[in-house]
Enzyme design. Structure first.
Site, PDB file in Angstrom:
ATOM      1  N   HIS A 264      30.009  47.800  16.473  1.00 34.98           N
ATOM      2  CA  HIS A 264      30.974  48.849  16.815  1.00 34.98           C
ATOM      3  C   HIS A 264      31.258  49.740  15.597  1.00 34.98           C
ATOM      4  O   HIS A 264      31.142  50.966  15.664  1.00 34.98           O
ATOM      5  CB  HIS A 264      32.266  48.187  17.314  1.00 34.98           C
ATOM      6  CG  HIS A 264      33.338  49.146  17.733  1.00 34.98           C
ATOM      7  ND1 HIS A 264      33.545  49.505  19.041  1.00 34.98           N
ATOM      8  CD2 HIS A 264      34.260  49.839  17.017  1.00 34.98           C
ATOM      9  CE1 HIS A 264      34.544  50.362  19.115  1.00 34.98           C
ATOM     10  NE2 HIS A 264      35.003  50.587  17.891  1.00 34.98           N
ATOM     11  N   GLU A 265      31.605  49.111  14.483  1.00 39.60           N
ATOM     12  CA  GLU A 265      31.949  49.900  13.289  1.00 39.60           C
ATOM     13  C   GLU A 265      30.720  50.637  12.745  1.00 39.60           C
ATOM     14  O   GLU A 265      30.838  51.745  12.232  1.00 39.60           O
ATOM     15  CB  GLU A 265      32.579  49.016  12.209  1.00 39.60           C
ATOM     16  CG  GLU A 265      33.880  48.296  12.621  1.00 39.60           C
ATOM     17  CD  GLU A 265      34.978  49.201  13.180  1.00 39.60           C
ATOM     18  OE1 GLU A 265      35.069  50.374  12.774  1.00 39.60           O
ATOM     19  OE2 GLU A 265      35.753  48.723  14.054  1.00 39.60           O
ATOM     20  N   HIS A 268      30.521  53.873  14.541  1.00 44.82           N
ATOM     21  CA  HIS A 268      31.414  54.876  13.933  1.00 44.82           C
ATOM     22  C   HIS A 268      30.785  55.401  12.642  1.00 44.82           C
ATOM     23  O   HIS A 268      30.784  56.601  12.371  1.00 44.82           O
ATOM     24  CB  HIS A 268      32.758  54.231  13.558  1.00 44.82           C
ATOM     25  CG  HIS A 268      33.712  54.058  14.709  1.00 44.82           C
ATOM     26  ND1 HIS A 268      34.128  55.106  15.485  1.00 44.82           N
ATOM     27  CD2 HIS A 268      34.356  52.956  15.186  1.00 44.82           C
ATOM     28  CE1 HIS A 268      34.984  54.649  16.408  1.00 44.82           C
ATOM     29  NE2 HIS A 268      35.133  53.345  16.250  1.00 44.82           N
TER      30      HIS A 268
END
Ligand SMILES: [Zn+2]
Length: 499
Positions: A264-265, A268
């Protein structure tokens, strides 16, 4: 005009230099700094914050923005967009009376520890008077900030996702209510059968760290420009596109938590890494909006990271790192495990299918608060009723109900819907990408390079030099359409649950 441009550029250069100190401080505070250093440090940070405030409200800077705004036709496209936004913010800030601004800052400092205590002790009553004050302030804010184009809750929504208001979000959530709520209820009553034995095992952190390093390569998270460390809550931070950092949190009793939070990170982070480098010297660097950012992280986490082909490709590596624990685990078992649907009480622990229903509860409550349609004294009861209605669960206490999120205690009303909008963007983007690219083949190739390149070309490179709506349309060829998201979820979970 030339002089205005000079002042504007010079001031921004200084502000960006201050950004570096704040970026490094924030990173250090959350990853390395000893707890005992906070008091001394906070005094120093206060001095820097004041310098930043003075610089960004300097009359010469404000005049420069106004002059450039009046002459915006003569500016290049990127600067034109930037100046329109800069002036919009300036006009907004000036409408808040200074004594109210100070009072609200004080309230924000007071409410946080009260909130933490109230959540821990399950005591809504002690927190309520503070929350009511935040709501009162926000209601006054909506009066100050009312314009011909925008009023009411729309003002707050626009601050998190530019050019989005209740009309757009209502349509979006209406589709979810009609199509997703009944489907999610049906799925969550079903049991997913698979071999769960491996989920009870212990997974030493060293092996998990090695897998995170492996994932870094898979996810094209360029080691020359990135850092991965550990912190209590995972997050991404960056200074331009050449220094992008993420954190993760390893749990020995839960192998998948850190894997998916890392993916997920990295999603980003990849967004920030791939923004046009030239924009680092402007105010148009950085991801364009909350929802667009979340679309990039969720596309990686859910649509790529939880897919069958991803684990057909990478489970062998994980098994190599944990040979005993994962012995005999099939791709099918693993994929089922990472996609289990559960009716749950806590948003941050929700699965992909029911996540947006948690968000819908908050959106409807916020909307009612600012149209004065609910008695804010009764927030817990209203919260519990909506959870029963949309998620089919009974909220046992406020700790697991209205007190679970920190957002309202930070004054962030209007933030929640961007989480769902981001998920929905990701489905529309994935659909558009699949017309140009064999996505499964790309994932099976071992790294996501072709996918990263597509996202760079169609979304990332623009940074925040356009409105999110414009970027979505450029990337997908159409305006936002929530049906891609619902279609994707129904198709995916029908397959996993065999219906
Ligand atoms: Zn995120």
């Amino acid at each position: 005009m030339e002089n205005a441009l000079k002042i504007y550029n010079e001031t921004n250069q200084k502000l960006r230099a201050f950004n570096l100190t704040m970026f490094l401080n924030g990173w250090d505070t959350t990853t390395e700094a000893p707890r005992g250093s906070m008091e001394h440090r906070s005094g120093q940070i206060a001095v820097i914050s004041e310098m930043v405030y003075r610089l960004s409200t300097d009359p010469a800077y404000e005049n420069a923005i106004e002059t450039l705004f009046q002459n915006r036709e003569k500016l290049d496209e990127v600067l034109q967009h930037e100046i329109v936004l800069a002036r919009k913010n300036l006009v907004k800030i000036k409408k808040v009376p200074i004594e109210e601004y100070i009072e609200f800052s004080r309230l924000m400092a007071e409410i946080y520890p009260v909130y933490v205590e109230a959540k821990q002790t399950n005591n809504y009553a002690s927190y309520k008077p503070y929350l009511l004050k935040v709501i009162d302030f926000k209601k006054k804010y909506l009066v100050w900030e009312k314009t011909a184009e925008r009023k009411g809750f729309d003002i707050l929504l626009d601050e998190f996702e530019p050019e989005y208001g209740m009309e757009e979000f209502d349509q979006f959530f209406q589709v979810l209510k009609e199509r997703l709520v009944p489907f999610a209820k049906m799925i969550s009553r079903k049991k997913l059968k698979y071999n769960k034995a491996f989920t009870k095992k212990t997974f030493p952190v060293d092996g998990q760290r090695d897998f995170a390093k492996y994932l870094q390569e898979v996810m094209c998270f360029d080691p020359q420009r990135t850092v991965i460390k550990e912190s209590e809550h995972p997050f991404t931070t960056n200074n331009g596109c050449t220094d992008v950092r993420i954190t993760t949190h390893y749990h020995e009793d839960d192998l998948i938590s850190a894997i998916f939070s890392s993916i997920h990170e990295m999603g980003h982070g990849l967004y920030e890494l791939q923004i046009d480098r030239k924009l680092d010297e402007t105010n148009s660097g950085g991801g364009v909006s909350m929802a667009m950012h979340e679309s990039q992280s969720r596309l990686m986490e859910n649509m790529i990271g939880r897919s069958d082909v991803f684990w057909r490709t990478h489970l062998p590596k994980l098994q190599e790192l944990f040979p005993k624990q994962l012995k005999g685990v099939t791709v099918e078992d693993f994929v089922k495990h990472v996609n289990v649907v559960q009716r749950s009480l806590i948003r941050t622990e929700a699965d992909e299918l029911t996540y947006s229903l948690h968000v819908m509860v908050r959106y409807e409550i916020e909307k009612s608060i600012f149209s004065n349609r609910i008695d804010v004294e009764k927030l817990p009861e209203i919260w519990n009723k909506k959870y029963k209605q949309y998620l089919g669960v009974t909220v046992p206490d406020d700790q697991h109900g209205v007190l679970q999120d920190v957002h309202w205690s930070m004054g962030s009303f209007g933030y929640f819907p961007t989480y769902s909008l981001g998920s929905a963007y990701s489905a529309q983007i994935y659909h558009a990408m699949s017309k140009d690219l064999d996505i499964e083949k790309a994932i099976a190739s071992g790294t996501i390079r072709p996918i990263a390149d597509w996202l760079k070309e169609h979304i990332h490179r623009y940074g925040s030099s356009k409105y999110p709506k414009e970027i979505l349309k450029l990337a997908t060829g159409e305006d936002f359409n929530p049906n891609y998201y619902v279609d994707y979820l129904i198709q995916k979970y029908s397959k996993i649950y065999g219906i």
